[in-house]
Design an enzyme around this catalytic site. Structure first.
Site, short mmCIF file in Angstrom:
data_model
loop_
_atom_site.label_atom_id
_atom_site.label_comp_id
_atom_site.label_asym_id
_atom_site.label_seq_id
_atom_site.Cartn_x
_atom_site.Cartn_y
_atom_site.Cartn_z
N GLU A 8 -87.68 46.46 -38.58
CA GLU A 8 -86.25 46.55 -38.27
C GLU A 8 -85.85 45.37 -37.40
OE1 GLU A 8 -85.73 50.35 -36.39
OE2 GLU A 8 -86.04 51.47 -38.24
N ASP A 54 -81.39 49.20 -30.08
CA ASP A 54 -81.02 48.56 -31.34
C ASP A 54 -79.86 47.63 -31.02
OD1 ASP A 54 -82.89 50.12 -32.69
OD2 ASP A 54 -81.43 51.68 -33.14
N ARG A 71 -82.10 57.60 -26.72
CA ARG A 71 -81.74 58.59 -27.74
C ARG A 71 -82.41 59.91 -27.40
NH1 ARG A 71 -83.75 56.79 -33.41
NH2 ARG A 71 -82.25 55.11 -32.92
N HIS A 73 -87.04 55.44 -28.83
CA HIS A 73 -85.76 55.44 -28.13
C HIS A 73 -85.71 56.54 -27.07
CE1 HIS A 73 -83.21 52.56 -30.44
NE2 HIS A 73 -84.02 52.86 -31.44
N HIS A 92 -84.46 46.28 -33.78
CA HIS A 92 -85.16 47.25 -32.92
C HIS A 92 -86.12 46.54 -31.96
CE1 HIS A 92 -87.30 51.32 -32.60
NE2 HIS A 92 -88.12 50.49 -31.96
#
Length: 269
Positions: free
Chosen positions: A240, A158, A106, A151, A243
């Site tokens: 999460e 994810d 990301r 990320h 994740h």
């Protein structure tokens, strides 16, 4: 007259040279995007069987629009992370499942987009699905949004599990009625994955991987994903279920900002 003409010509030449020096680098710099290091790869070149549903390339995410930096719907990872994910996929394929990634590398500009959105308290278009029980003023304090993301280092992803044969997920249409991400599976957005108890990117404590309220098949599905990945060096973020980060990270302290695009990769993968 000749001396004057020569002097004027000299001034014009000097001015032109100065103009070239000051303008060309700025123009070139504006057109140049950062590139990925050579050990970043497109996941599909390492394992084309892993399903990719890149949510931030679409408006079906907590912001409600495509996120900055996502120029193509593709998963990019460091090679060690991609190769470890390939090994996890082989394990799951033998059990009748496939991995599906929602997000991988990301860029920092995407994280910045999240931060701008979180500070705009008037924009709550996607609250009904992704954070129905969380006051938007609490997103930073509760850890749902941060100014840096693992990320961006390239080894975090994810992901979820899909039962084979994998059926396509119904397309999301902006403006459709939103259902809380923790609603029963048959009521929430019809993801083609196994039931993990909540949808992806659910801002709620029910998304904590080992939340005691998640039991039965839902817990078993989370533990299948967790055990498969942890056996290969991945570490889960406890808050999460989706994740995971591959360890050791090749770039543990570097946050990259090249776009999610094949053009960012060596050889245009």
């Amino acid at each position: 007259m000749t001396r004057l003409t020569s002097a004027v010509r000299g001034l014009v030449t000097t001015f032109a040279a100065l103009l070239a020096v000051t303008t060309v680098p700025a123009t070139a710099g504006a057109a140049t995007e950062p590139k990925a290091p050579k050990d970043f790869v497109a996941l599909r070149t390492v394992d084309p069987t892993i399903v990719q549903e890149m949510r931030y390339f679409t408006p079906h995410n907590f912001v409600g629009e495509r996120i900055d930096g996502y120029e193509q719907p593709m998963c990019i990872l460091t090679r060690p992370a991609a190769e470890a994910l390939h090994k996890a996929q082989l394990t799951l394929l033998r059990k009748g499942y496939t991995l599906k990634v929602y997000d991988c590398y990301r860029p920092q500009r995407a994280v910045n987009h999240f931060v701008r959105w979180a500070k705009d308290l008037d924009d709550q278009a996607m609250k009904g699905e992704f954070y129905p029980n969380v006051d938007k003023t609490r997103l930073f304090a509760d850890g749902y949004i941060a100014e840096k993301s693992g990320h961006s280092r390239g080894s975090t992803m994810d992901l979820t599990i899909v039962k084979l044969p994998a059926r396509p997920t119904r397309p999301y249409h902006p403006g459709q009625p939103l259902v809380p991400c923790f609603a029963p599976k048959e009521e929430r957005f019809p993801d083609n994955s196994v039931d993990m108890g909540t949808g992806f990117d659910c801002f709620d404590t029910l998304a904590h991987t080992l939340d005691p309220r998640i039991q039965g098949e839902q817990r078993a599905n989370r533990l299948l994903l967790k055990s498969t990945l942890e056996n290969l060096g991945f570490v889960n973020l406890a808050e999460e279920w989706w994740h995971y980060t591959y360890k050791p990270e090749p770039y543990p302290d570097t946050y990259f900002d090249f776009p999610v695009s094949s053009k960012s990769l060596v050889g245009g993968q």
